[in-house]
Write a protein that holds these residues in place. Sequence first.
Motif, PDB file in Angstrom:
ATOM      1  N   GLN A   1       6.158  -2.867  -7.418  1.00 58.17           N
ATOM      2  CA  GLN A   1       5.759  -2.775  -6.012  1.00 58.17           C
ATOM      3  C   GLN A   1       6.969  -2.518  -5.105  1.00 58.17           C
ATOM      4  N   GLU A   2       7.276  -3.416  -4.169  1.00 55.54           N
ATOM      5  CA  GLU A   2       8.350  -3.131  -3.200  1.00 55.54           C
ATOM      6  C   GLU A   2       9.717  -2.935  -3.867  1.00 55.54           C
ATOM      7  N   ALA A   3       9.870  -3.463  -5.059  1.00 52.62           N
ATOM      8  CA  ALA A   3      11.164  -3.329  -5.737  1.00 52.62           C
ATOM      9  C   ALA A   3      11.276  -2.009  -6.494  1.00 52.62           C
ATOM     10  N   GLY A   4      10.210  -1.232  -6.542  1.00 51.99           N
ATOM     11  CA  GLY A   4      10.237   0.060  -7.219  1.00 51.99           C
ATOM     12  C   GLY A   4      10.277   1.203  -6.224  1.00 51.99           C
ATOM     13  N   ARG A   5      10.314   2.420  -6.738  1.00 53.72           N
ATOM     14  CA  ARG A   5      10.248   3.621  -5.895  1.00 53.72           C
ATOM     15  C   ARG A   5       9.217   4.553  -6.502  1.00 53.72           C
ATOM     16  N   VAL A   6       8.375   5.124  -5.676  1.00 51.56           N
ATOM     17  CA  VAL A   6       7.487   6.170  -6.179  1.00 51.56           C
ATOM     18  C   VAL A   6       7.854   7.469  -5.457  1.00 51.56           C
ATOM     19  N   ASP A   7       6.963   8.455  -5.491  1.00 47.51           N
ATOM     20  CA  ASP A   7       7.306   9.728  -4.852  1.00 47.51           C
ATOM     21  C   ASP A   7       6.139  10.231  -4.010  1.00 47.51           C
ATOM     22  N   SER A   8       6.324  11.416  -3.449  1.00 52.68           N
ATOM     23  CA  SER A   8       5.360  11.897  -2.462  1.00 52.68           C
ATOM     24  C   SER A   8       4.059  12.387  -3.090  1.00 52.68           C
ATOM     25  N   ARG A   9       3.911  12.249  -4.410  1.00 54.46           N
ATOM     26  CA  ARG A   9       2.619  12.525  -5.035  1.00 54.46           C
ATOM     27  C   ARG A   9       1.690  11.310  -4.927  1.00 54.46           C
ATOM     28  N   VAL A  10       2.259  10.185  -4.516  1.00 56.91           N
ATOM     29  CA  VAL A  10       1.491   8.932  -4.424  1.00 56.91           C
ATOM     30  C   VAL A  10       1.086   8.689  -2.968  1.00 56.91           C
ATOM     31  N   PHE A  11      -0.184   8.330  -2.770  1.00 54.63           N
ATOM     32  CA  PHE A  11      -0.676   8.037  -1.415  1.00 54.63           C
ATOM     33  C   PHE A  11      -0.604   6.541  -1.105  1.00 54.63           C
ATOM     34  N   VAL A  12      -1.001   5.740  -2.085  1.00 54.67           N
ATOM     35  CA  VAL A  12      -1.157   4.301  -1.837  1.00 54.67           C
ATOM     36  C   VAL A  12      -0.637   3.518  -3.035  1.00 54.67           C
ATOM     37  N   LEU A  13      -0.007   2.413  -2.741  1.00 58.40           N
ATOM     38  CA  LEU A  13       0.466   1.477  -3.761  1.00 58.40           C
ATOM     39  C   LEU A  13      -0.161   0.130  -3.419  1.00 58.40           C
ATOM     40  N   SER A  14      -0.724  -0.534  -4.446  1.00 60.58           N
ATOM     41  CA  SER A  14      -1.405  -1.796  -4.143  1.00 60.58           C
ATOM     42  C   SER A  14      -1.294  -2.737  -5.326  1.00 60.58           C
ATOM     43  N   ARG A  15      -1.684  -3.990  -5.094  1.00 60.70           N
ATOM     44  CA  ARG A  15      -1.692  -4.980  -6.171  1.00 60.70           C
ATOM     45  C   ARG A  15      -2.799  -5.980  -5.915  1.00 60.70           C
ATOM     46  N   ALA A  16      -3.165  -6.708  -6.967  1.00 56.87           N
ATOM     47  CA  ALA A  16      -4.279  -7.656  -6.827  1.00 56.87           C
ATOM     48  C   ALA A  16      -4.120  -8.810  -7.802  1.00 56.87           C
ATOM     49  N   ASN A  17      -4.699  -9.928  -7.408  1.00 54.28           N
ATOM     50  CA  ASN A  17      -4.730 -11.104  -8.264  1.00 54.28           C
ATOM     51  C   ASN A  17      -6.174 -11.527  -8.532  1.00 54.28           C
ATOM     52  N   ARG A  18      -6.377 -12.108  -9.698  1.00 53.64           N
ATOM     53  CA  ARG A  18      -7.703 -12.606 -10.050  1.00 53.64           C
ATOM     54  C   ARG A  18      -8.078 -13.790  -9.176  1.00 53.64           C
ATOM     55  N   SER A  19      -9.367 -13.930  -8.946  1.00 53.70           N
ATOM     56  CA  SER A  19      -9.844 -15.150  -8.313  1.00 53.70           C
ATOM     57  C   SER A  19      -9.867 -16.258  -9.357  1.00 53.70           C
ATOM     58  N   GLY A  20      -9.174 -17.331  -9.066  1.00 52.52           N
ATOM     59  CA  GLY A  20      -9.165 -18.455  -9.999  1.00 52.52           C
ATOM     60  C   GLY A  20     -10.536 -19.109 -10.129  1.00 52.52           C
ATOM     61  N   ARG A  21     -11.368 -18.925  -9.114  1.00 54.24           N
ATOM     62  CA  ARG A  21     -12.663 -19.608  -9.107  1.00 54.24           C
ATOM     63  C   ARG A  21     -13.770 -18.789  -9.769  1.00 54.24           C
ATOM     64  N   THR A  22     -13.672 -17.463  -9.708  1.00 52.90           N
ATOM     65  CA  THR A  22     -14.814 -16.684 -10.217  1.00 52.90           C
ATOM     66  C   THR A  22     -14.534 -15.866 -11.467  1.00 52.90           C
ATOM     67  N   PHE A  23     -13.315 -15.384 -11.661  1.00 48.88           N
ATOM     68  CA  PHE A  23     -13.118 -14.375 -12.703  1.00 48.88           C
ATOM     69  C   PHE A  23     -13.486 -14.919 -14.083  1.00 48.88           C
ATOM     70  N   GLU A  24     -12.851 -16.031 -14.455  1.00 49.96           N
ATOM     71  CA  GLU A  24     -13.119 -16.581 -15.783  1.00 49.96           C
ATOM     72  C   GLU A  24     -14.565 -17.039 -15.893  1.00 49.96           C
ATOM     73  N   TYR A  25     -15.082 -17.598 -14.791  1.00 49.05           N
ATOM     74  CA  TYR A  25     -16.468 -18.073 -14.799  1.00 49.05           C
ATOM     75  C   TYR A  25     -17.427 -16.921 -15.097  1.00 49.05           C
ATOM     76  N   VAL A  26     -17.254 -15.811 -14.406  1.00 49.52           N
ATOM     77  CA  VAL A  26     -18.162 -14.676 -14.582  1.00 49.52           C
ATOM     78  C   VAL A  26     -18.046 -14.108 -15.992  1.00 49.52           C
ATOM     79  N   VAL A  27     -16.813 -13.957 -16.489  1.00 50.96           N
ATOM     80  CA  VAL A  27     -16.634 -13.423 -17.842  1.00 50.96           C
ATOM     81  C   VAL A  27     -17.291 -14.351 -18.866  1.00 50.96           C
ATOM     82  N   ASP A  28     -17.120 -15.643 -18.675  1.00 54.22           N
ATOM     83  CA  ASP A  28     -17.733 -16.618 -19.590  1.00 54.22           C
ATOM     84  C   ASP A  28     -19.257 -16.496 -19.595  1.00 54.22           C
ATOM     85  N   GLU A  29     -19.820 -16.445 -18.393  1.00 54.51           N
ATOM     86  CA  GLU A  29     -21.278 -16.351 -18.296  1.00 54.51           C
ATOM     87  C   GLU A  29     -21.780 -15.080 -18.968  1.00 54.51           C
ATOM     88  N   LEU A  30     -21.133 -13.961 -18.659  1.00 51.19           N
ATOM     89  CA  LEU A  30     -21.573 -12.683 -19.240  1.00 51.19           C
ATOM     90  C   LEU A  30     -21.448 -12.713 -20.757  1.00 51.19           C
TER      91      LEU A  30
END
Lengths: 584, 243
Positions: free
Chosen positions: A133-162
């Motif tokens: 992310q901020e510690a890296g460099r990309v180039d002008s072929r890239v429009f957007v850089l993003s990141r995400a974290n799992r929800s501690g409350r739902t992710f494992e729960y949903v996978v388990d149920e499924l």
Amino acid sequence: MHLFAQTASADASSEIAALPLRPASQVMQLSRLGSFHQSRLSFMRTLVRRMMRENWKIHSPVFDLDGEGYGTVIYEVQAKHGVYSFVLFSHYLDPENRNDRVIANQWDLTMALCEGRVDAAQVEFLRNNVPKQEAGRVDSRVFVLSRANRSGRTFEYVVDELSQGRQPNIDVIAEVGYLYRTTAAYGSGKLGMADWEKVRTKYQDFARPFAAEMFTCFMLRHFSFQHADYLAAKRAPNTAVTLDDNIKRYFGIGNSTGLGMAPFLINHPLLINQWIQQRETALARVIMAGDQGIELEMIERLKVAATRVIQHLGEIVTGDERQNTSNANTRAELKVLSSWLADQGANMVSGGYSWAELVAYAETNWRVETQEVINTMLIELYPELVDDLEDQMDVSEEQHLVPQMPVADLMALIEDKYDWALAIDFTRPEAQGSFWYRSEEKMEPRLGQTHVDLGMDKQMPLAIGRMVRECYDQLCDFSDQNLNQNVAHFILSNPAQSGIVSRIQTMGSALYGDIRENLVHSDVLPIHLLRCKLSFFGVSKFDPRSRLWVRNTMFQGAPLVSDFGKPFFDDWQFPIKPTTGVSD
Amino acid sequence: MRVSRNELTASLKKAFEGLGFSVGDYQDAAAMVVWSEMHGLGGLSQLQRALPFLDNSPCLNAKLISNTEQQVVLDGQNSSVLLCGTQAVRLACAMAGEKGNGRVQLDNCHNRQLISQCLVGAAQLGSALVAYWQQDNLGHKLSIEAGAQQPEYRQYSLANSGCAQSLLIFVSTDLAEIEHQFIAETTLGVEAHSVGPEAMLESYNQALELGIEIVAELWHELDNLVARVLVESTESSRAGAGD
């Protein structure tokens, strides 16, 4: 002739003059801006309409995840005007390192939206940089850089149920509303990416403000479903089921927004003015349409909308006392509205009741939050009056100093457009009780306490009201000694004032102008700034975590990729629990 | 390395702020450097040469020396056009607004090549402009029509070394009129080099497409200047971010 046909044929300025627009003194109060909700003009809404209308094709030529769900996924997007690639890296993250703050340096997912198709060399380049992310460099072929974290409350729960062959409980999902939350979506040329000017002029599919950033979050949402289904199938191939589509639609993407967004609003006053002007134009068009009589169908639709908002607000889970009270008050007032519409709807139609009367009643009797919910609901009733404004949300953020303006005219301009700033007594300690600065930690904007925290000497120039006051005082001194002089000579004598003079002259001709708030008051509520911008993004379910940051949900209720090409009625605002699935 | 326009502008604003520029000045200065670089006029190399000077000098703006019907004379106080240029152009435009044309002479001013963006900004507001300066046996002339997006840049060989560190600015609404005035009072040598609006536009489009090339050393130098406006992070300050 239909109102829309009339207004569309007139030029914009004559339309503005004819419309019953609310005044800047009312709209630009920070507490009101902080009560705005998503509307048809919000960027998520306009993006979804475009993708549905143009039937964008999305598939994943690379879905290379291991048994734990870590690896690389590439989606190829065929939009109307071009092909794009959404490249996502899924990483193992120690739960102890899961942090939503901008200062974090590891995430569950990192991703990039790129122009065209990506080849192996570019994927390798992205793999070496995107996870940093901020510690890296990309180039002008890239429009957007993003990141995400799992929800501690739902992710494992949903996978388990499924994996056990069950759909997740709707009530558990309702408490959170997402499987992943994003903590930043960088665009507009940061970290070597393509400039907004390039995206705007060359890539028509993303030529509206924040369209590429919103699309990135939409793709994250799409991946979150595929990820949950994939992991459930890996864990229990014989019993796993896939997530029900109605439940998927109820999932959004979580978002945490902090002070980083606040300076943007102050540093892009023309853009914010433009957004607000379009929203106010939409509202004014609707109110004007109501002057010609309201049909019973509209009353019925408003009643249904009110019922939905009441449920939506009731389903928001937040620990913030102020927000809970506000939601409860809004629900109570909307219940009154709903009953009124049920009891008096027919009389309102026959008696020539207008939307202007409803808006005026709300302004007199109900809280600002309720007023703005009503305004949002009214805008929803008339897509044909509103949706053309979606192409008017961009503007060039250029301020120009007019050097030949007489100093007396500049003073008069300040007295007229910045009366709110001149009314603030900056000699009172609380009027300058805070200051904004950039931390050495990723240049994160922070709010300091005057004479308590370090950094006053490096404060950011966000106190527009105070700067206007100082400028006005210097203008008074200058004009006492220099009769009939112009702004160029004032700037020559007071060069440090050139920035604020440019702003005053530029915003003086804008319809709504600057946000009318002393942003360095000790009791300033930056969360209103965040909420204002987020409403234009199109988020819902505001969950303030303090006066400085807010959690919210993006795209909750929106269609799925698998819905593209199917009939679509654009009414996914104020999402409520689906009736499908398990519930307590 | 390559950086985007937005990224370079943001970095330059903070770097100039770190050098002590005021709000309006750092916005103007960043725009001047970026414009010049993107349009192929070497904004970054000029900045690199100017930075040591800027870092060791007070942030002085122009000072009024004389103001007559014919012209305004300003003293740049041995400062950079990054700090004085917009003042001079604005004054010339205001003069033209009142009298039909304006002439400003800015003396004792450095980095004059970076004036281009100021001229373009004024042209956007309806002025036609000519800027002229002499340096190292070369005469440099920038001219732009009212409303144009790019100026024309010409260099002329001079028999003698030019007058010290002066910049002349002529403004009207009609470029032909000020060209006439300019030629009447200036002896131009043989044209040595020119860059037309088309070449500038092509350079701009390429920089927008691919990003702006910047030497790592200068980027690092800018980072160091940016660090001057950042505040040390403490437990207390983290609370001011929402922790």
